[in-house]
Scaffold this motif. Structure first.
Motif, PDB file in Angstrom:
ATOM      1  N   LEU A 151     -40.641  48.910   4.514  1.00 30.83           N
ATOM      2  CA  LEU A 151     -40.607  47.506   4.089  1.00 30.83           C
ATOM      3  C   LEU A 151     -39.814  47.350   2.796  1.00 30.83           C
ATOM      4  O   LEU A 151     -38.962  46.463   2.657  1.00 30.83           O
ATOM      5  CB  LEU A 151     -42.045  47.015   3.883  1.00 30.83           C
ATOM      6  N   ILE A 152     -40.078  48.234   1.847  1.00 27.53           N
ATOM      7  CA  ILE A 152     -39.384  48.176   0.558  1.00 27.53           C
ATOM      8  C   ILE A 152     -37.893  48.417   0.752  1.00 27.53           C
ATOM      9  O   ILE A 152     -37.053  47.699   0.201  1.00 27.53           O
ATOM     10  CB  ILE A 152     -39.992  49.219  -0.411  1.00 27.53           C
ATOM     11  N   MET A 153     -37.569  49.410   1.568  1.00 29.80           N
ATOM     12  CA  MET A 153     -36.147  49.709   1.812  1.00 29.80           C
ATOM     13  C   MET A 153     -35.435  48.537   2.478  1.00 29.80           C
ATOM     14  O   MET A 153     -34.269  48.246   2.176  1.00 29.80           O
ATOM     15  CB  MET A 153     -36.016  50.964   2.674  1.00 29.80           C
ATOM     16  N   ALA A 154     -36.154  47.865   3.385  1.00 25.27           N
ATOM     17  CA  ALA A 154     -35.540  46.745   4.101  1.00 25.27           C
ATOM     18  C   ALA A 154     -35.216  45.598   3.153  1.00 25.27           C
ATOM     19  O   ALA A 154     -34.345  44.771   3.434  1.00 25.27           O
ATOM     20  CB  ALA A 154     -36.465  46.269   5.217  1.00 25.27           C
ATOM     21  N   HIS A 155     -35.933  45.532   2.041  1.00 25.64           N
ATOM     22  CA  HIS A 155     -35.727  44.439   1.093  1.00 25.64           C
ATOM     23  C   HIS A 155     -34.966  44.880  -0.152  1.00 25.64           C
ATOM     24  O   HIS A 155     -34.925  44.157  -1.141  1.00 25.64           O
ATOM     25  CB  HIS A 155     -37.071  43.818   0.687  1.00 25.64           C
ATOM     26  N   THR A 156     -34.424  46.080  -0.120  1.00 27.30           N
ATOM     27  CA  THR A 156     -33.709  46.591  -1.294  1.00 27.30           C
ATOM     28  C   THR A 156     -32.261  46.885  -0.920  1.00 27.30           C
ATOM     29  O   THR A 156     -31.981  47.777  -0.122  1.00 27.30           O
ATOM     30  CB  THR A 156     -34.374  47.884  -1.808  1.00 27.30           C
ATOM     31  N   ASP A 157     -31.348  46.122  -1.498  1.00 24.80           N
ATOM     32  CA  ASP A 157     -29.927  46.367  -1.220  1.00 24.80           C
ATOM     33  C   ASP A 157     -29.424  47.553  -2.018  1.00 24.80           C
ATOM     34  O   ASP A 157     -28.611  48.338  -1.537  1.00 24.80           O
ATOM     35  CB  ASP A 157     -29.102  45.120  -1.579  1.00 24.80           C
TER      36      ASP A 157
END
Lengths: 163, 163
Positions: free
Chosen positions: A73-79
Motif C-alpha cells: 500500500l505504501i509503495m503504491a502511494h509513493t512515487d
C-alpha cells in the motif's frame, strides 16, 4: 565487556548492518520481492514469532501477510523516496540483533502535474529494527518507526550523552 | 510450532507480562526508583547492550543515564497519567522477549487553577518493548513508543488480520 552476555562478532554486526540497509534499499526501489526477503518467513514467521510492524503514526500490524500488505500500500502511494540513515547502532545478543537508526527521508510530495514528481519534501523518523538469526541469515522480526516531532535540543548529541 | 526456535514457557510469558506492566505502573505512580528497576542495569547495561528508548515524537535516547533522565523530565511535567493497555502480545525467543501493545492514555491537560489538575485528555500510542532475561529477572532493553495518528479503518482488528 558484559559478563555472561554473548555479544556478536564483527561479522555478525556487518551482516546485520547489511540486512538493515536491505530494508531501506527495497523501499527506495519499490521492490516488494526484495522487501519480502528482508522479513522473517516460513517456519520463522508463524503465530508465535511472526512479523510485527509499526509504521510512523500507524497502529501495530502483526503477521507477515498484514505487514507485507501495508508495504504494498505504501509503495503504491509513493512515487519517490530516499532514506539517508544516520546514527545507526547495532547490538547483537545471541540470535537477536537490535538496530536503532535515524531515517532522514526525502520523498516526493503532492503531484502538481500528472506524470511528474511532486516537490521533494524532507522528513525525519527514528526506527527500532529487531532482527533474528535464521538459517537463511538475519531476517527482520520487528520494525517500529516513528516521526521525530520535537525540535528542541541537540538531538544528535543525545546518543553520546551517556553518564 | 516453529521448529528450532526456543519459544518461552507460560511462566516466561507471565513474567514478561508482569515486567511490562511494571513499566506502566511506575509511570502512573511517578516512581522513578521503580522505573529504574524495570530497565537493564549494571553489567547488563554497558555500552554494548545498553538501554535504548524512543518516546513518542522523540529522537533515540541511548544509555541508562539518558533514558532515566528523560523519564525524570517526563514525570516532572506530568501531574496525572494512567495507561490502559490493550492488544498486548508477548513473544519469547530464548533470552529475549518482544512485547507489543496499545497504550490508551488518560492524562491531565493544562492546569486552569493552580493546585488542581487540568482537564483529562485521552490519547493513544503503540509501544514495542524489548526485554532481556537477566540474573535479576526480565529487564527492559528497548522501549519505542509512538503516537497513533491514523484514524481510518478498524485499527484494533489489524492485529488479528493475518492471512
Amino acid at each position: 565487556m558484559t559478563e555472561g552476555v554473548p555479544t556478536g562478532t564483527d561479522a555478525d554486526v556487518a551482516a546485520v548492518t547489511e540486512a538493515n540497509l536491505a530494508l531501506y534499499t527495497a523501499l527506495e526501489e519499490g521492490d516488494l520481492d526484495a522487501l519480502t526477503d528482508v522479513w522473517v518467513s516460513g517456519a520463522d514467521a508463524d503465530d508465535v514469532h511472526g512479523a510485527v510492524c509499526v509504521h510512523p503514526g500507524w497502529p501495530v500490524l502483526r503477521g507477515r501477510a498484514s505487514v507485507l500488505r501495508s508495504y504494498a500500500l505504501i509503495m503504491a502511494h509513493t512515487d519517490y523516496i530516499q532514506f539517508f540513515l544516520t546514527d545507526v547502532e547495532v547490538e547483537v545478543l545471541g540470535d537477536v540483533a537490535l538496530v536503532t537508526c535515524t531515517e532522514n527521508i526525502l520523498s516526493s510530495g503532492d503531484v502538481e502535474t500528472e506524470g511528474e514528481l511532486g516537490p521533494l519534501v524532507g522528513g525525519r523518523a527514528v526506527a527500532t529494527n529487531l532482527f533474528r538469526r535464521t538459517s537463511e541469515g538475519w531476517r527482520l522480526w520487528s520494525h517500529h518507526g516513528s516521526p521525530v516531532l520535537t525540535s528542541g535540543g541537540d538531538d544528535d548529541g543525545e546518543g553520546d550523552d551517556e553518564g
